[in-house]
Design a protein around this motif. Structure first.
Motif, PDB file in Angstrom:
ATOM      1  N   MET A 198       0.821  -1.211   0.000  1.00  0.00           N
ATOM      2  CA  MET A 198       0.000   0.000   0.000  1.00  0.00           C
ATOM      3  C   MET A 198       0.855   1.261   0.000  1.00  0.00           C
ATOM      4  SD  MET A 198      -3.371  -0.900   2.257  1.00  0.00           S
ATOM      5  CE  MET A 198      -2.902  -2.096   3.465  1.00  0.00           C
ATOM      6  N   ARG A 199       1.958   1.229   0.747  1.00  0.00           N
ATOM      7  CA  ARG A 199       2.863   2.387   0.743  1.00  0.00           C
ATOM      8  C   ARG A 199       3.440   2.607  -0.641  1.00  0.00           C
ATOM      9  NH1 ARG A 199       5.201   0.007   5.725  1.00  0.00           N
ATOM     10  NH2 ARG A 199       3.830   0.802   7.345  1.00  0.00           N
TER      11      ARG A 199
ATOM     12  N   MET B 147       5.521  -1.920 -11.758  1.00  0.00           N
ATOM     13  CA  MET B 147       6.270  -2.301 -10.558  1.00  0.00           C
ATOM     14  C   MET B 147       6.882  -3.672 -10.708  1.00  0.00           C
ATOM     15  SD  MET B 147       6.102  -4.121  -7.444  1.00  0.00           S
ATOM     16  CE  MET B 147       4.583  -4.301  -6.522  1.00  0.00           C
ATOM     17  N   ALA B 148       8.052  -3.869 -10.079  1.00  0.00           N
ATOM     18  CA  ALA B 148       8.687  -5.180 -10.071  1.00  0.00           C
ATOM     19  C   ALA B 148       9.005  -5.590  -8.638  1.00  0.00           C
ATOM     20  CB  ALA B 148       9.963  -5.170 -10.901  1.00  0.00           C
ATOM     21  N   ASN B 174      11.426  -4.522  -2.911  1.00  0.00           N
ATOM     22  CA  ASN B 174      12.694  -5.228  -2.899  1.00  0.00           C
ATOM     23  C   ASN B 174      12.894  -6.089  -1.658  1.00  0.00           C
ATOM     24  OD1 ASN B 174      15.397  -5.987  -3.352  1.00  0.00           O
ATOM     25  ND2 ASN B 174      16.116  -4.188  -2.226  1.00  0.00           N
ATOM     26  N   PHE B 175      12.994  -7.406  -1.876  1.00  0.00           N
ATOM     27  CA  PHE B 175      13.235  -8.348  -0.793  1.00  0.00           C
ATOM     28  C   PHE B 175      14.713  -8.662  -0.626  1.00  0.00           C
ATOM     29  CE2 PHE B 175       8.771  -9.369  -1.461  1.00  0.00           C
ATOM     30  CZ  PHE B 175       8.354  -9.606  -0.166  1.00  0.00           C
ATOM     31  N   SER B 176      15.508  -8.288  -1.618  1.00  0.00           N
ATOM     32  CA  SER B 176      16.910  -8.692  -1.594  1.00  0.00           C
ATOM     33  C   SER B 176      17.691  -7.814  -0.633  1.00  0.00           C
ATOM     34  CB  SER B 176      17.487  -8.603  -2.997  1.00  0.00           C
ATOM     35  OG  SER B 176      16.684  -9.360  -3.882  1.00  0.00           O
ATOM     36  N   VAL B 188      10.780   3.030  -4.255  1.00  0.00           N
ATOM     37  CA  VAL B 188      11.283   1.771  -3.721  1.00  0.00           C
ATOM     38  C   VAL B 188      10.730   1.523  -2.325  1.00  0.00           C
ATOM     39  CG1 VAL B 188      13.327   0.445  -3.072  1.00  0.00           C
ATOM     40  CG2 VAL B 188      13.437   2.013  -5.003  1.00  0.00           C
ATOM     41  N   GLU B 189      10.343   0.306  -2.093  1.00  0.00           N
ATOM     42  CA  GLU B 189       9.950  -0.120  -0.753  1.00  0.00           C
ATOM     43  C   GLU B 189      10.745  -1.391  -0.457  1.00  0.00           C
ATOM     44  OE1 GLU B 189       7.443   0.537   2.642  1.00  0.00           O
ATOM     45  OE2 GLU B 189       7.727   1.774   0.876  1.00  0.00           O
ATOM     46  N   ASN B 190      11.549  -1.337   0.609  1.00  0.00           N
ATOM     47  CA  ASN B 190      12.382  -2.490   0.954  1.00  0.00           C
ATOM     48  C   ASN B 190      11.748  -3.355   2.034  1.00  0.00           C
ATOM     49  OD1 ASN B 190      14.871  -2.076  -0.628  1.00  0.00           O
ATOM     50  ND2 ASN B 190      15.054  -0.195   0.586  1.00  0.00           N
TER      51      ASN B 190
END
Lengths: 212, 212
Positions: A198-199, B147-148, B174-176, B188-190
């Motif tokens: 959502m963010r 988005m990826a 991003n999960f990495s 970006v959201e980590n």
DNA sequence: TAGATTGTTAATCGATTAACAATC
DNA sequence: TAGATTGTTAATCGATTAACAATC
């Protein structure tokens, strides 16, 4: 005695740790707060202020020793004392987390995995045999794990959390999309994928409308 | 024209959304900032301030209509406009995320999954056939995903991210365990499991020493 | 010693909380 | 109308940044 360190500072520590680790791995021995601030996109002031919540790790005219500073931050985070952890819920997510995560370097040791699905019980993940959830009470009382990773359905989180607190669990890493009611002396860290999505949705919207 | 809304406010919106959703589901029609603040463990002032960044959704003497407010926050977050997403990396974690996550209610639609492992290519996850990473350029140019989701090894994140930006991707989940260099116009959201574990490690340490 | 950079104090900025007039 | 509760302004608090004396 010591003043409480603010949440904002704590939240930045793992990132410092990660950068210092990278620097260390690439053979860099020393770094000034200014250089580090440029690499990380923060101010040098902030770095010095943050570090000085815990003590003076640098040297005037020189900067910081990368390896030493990394070690010190590791100690502050408590990474050098492994805390026992169990995983509750061995679905896709629970298993993926167990497999993907390096527990020891982050201050934890995974010692048990539980599920209610009889088909999963008895199979192994990361060399740990999945146990039936009914055995969890005995296991906790015997092995005294400190932390539980919750990867159970949203509808069950609160019930499970309350049970585990009763049995003696002191901290949760919670993946389930609900909140554990804040209890005294219990530490909780939530990872809510939905919130992150959502963010990101908001950010995308903002970035686009900016362009117009 | 409008002043930029602070990060802190944005970060709280999904939580409001979640609570309102629960209230709505349990049949509650209206709520005052005071009641909500008690449920959520925040101040009523903060709730009113946060909401008034976006407009007046309440009514004096009455409070807020739960359903309406939830809808409005949904609109603010952009959940009503589905943004196309692809998943890069179909390992345990990528697959688990794809399976566990409800994309549509969070403002996204998963339209493609990619991996380099030939054994995975051709198999399906959530009714989507995994494609070879070599096809990603064509796919992006044709389908224009926004988005990826990155669930690739740490060592490859930056390279992959830069490629995808070139091809037209505008946002990353991003999960990495590495950071994507902040580029203009890219959101970006980590989600860094390691950081969460380290924060929890610190909290446990603090909670214990407090007792002594 | 001169130069560099810390640790730390002071200044600024922003976010949270409190207060209250507006109004349903 | 009286009571409740918002929207909003003002006060407070805390976090970030700037400045600089201490010192390696």
């Amino acid at each position: 005695m010591e003043r409480k360190v603010s949440e904002s500072v704590i939240n930045r520590l793992p990132r410092y740790y990660r950068y210092l680790n990278e620097l260390s791995k690439s053979g860099i021995e020393r770094i000034s707060s200014k250089e580090l601030s440029q690499k990380m996109g923060v101010t040098a002031s902030q770095i010095r202020q943050d570090l000085n919540c815990f003590g003076g790790f640098g040297q005037q005219g020189y900067g910081y020793n990368v390896k030493l500073l990394q070690e010190e931050i590791g100690k502050i985070l408590g990474l050098n004392t492994p805390k026992t952890a169990i995983l509750v819920g061995a679905g896709n997510l629970g298993r993926a987390f167990a497999i993907n995560t390096s527990f020891e370097p982050r201050g934890f040791k995974l010692i048990g995995i539980f599920d209610i699905d009889k088909n999963k019980v008895g199979t192994t993940v990361k060399n740990i045999t999945i146990m039936d959830y009914s055995e969890i009470k005995d296991f906790i009382e015997k092995n005294k794990p400190v932390m539980a990773i919750l990867a159970v359905p949203r509808t069950h989180v609160r019930e499970v959390a309350n049970e585990l607190i009763d049995y003696g669990i002191k901290a949760f890493l919670n993946f389930s999309y609900a909140e554990i009611s804040q209890t005294d002396g219990i530490s909780v860290e939530n990872i809510h994928f939905s919130d992150s999505l959502m963010r990101l949705s908001y950010k995308i919207k903002e970035n686009y409308s900016k362009d117009i």
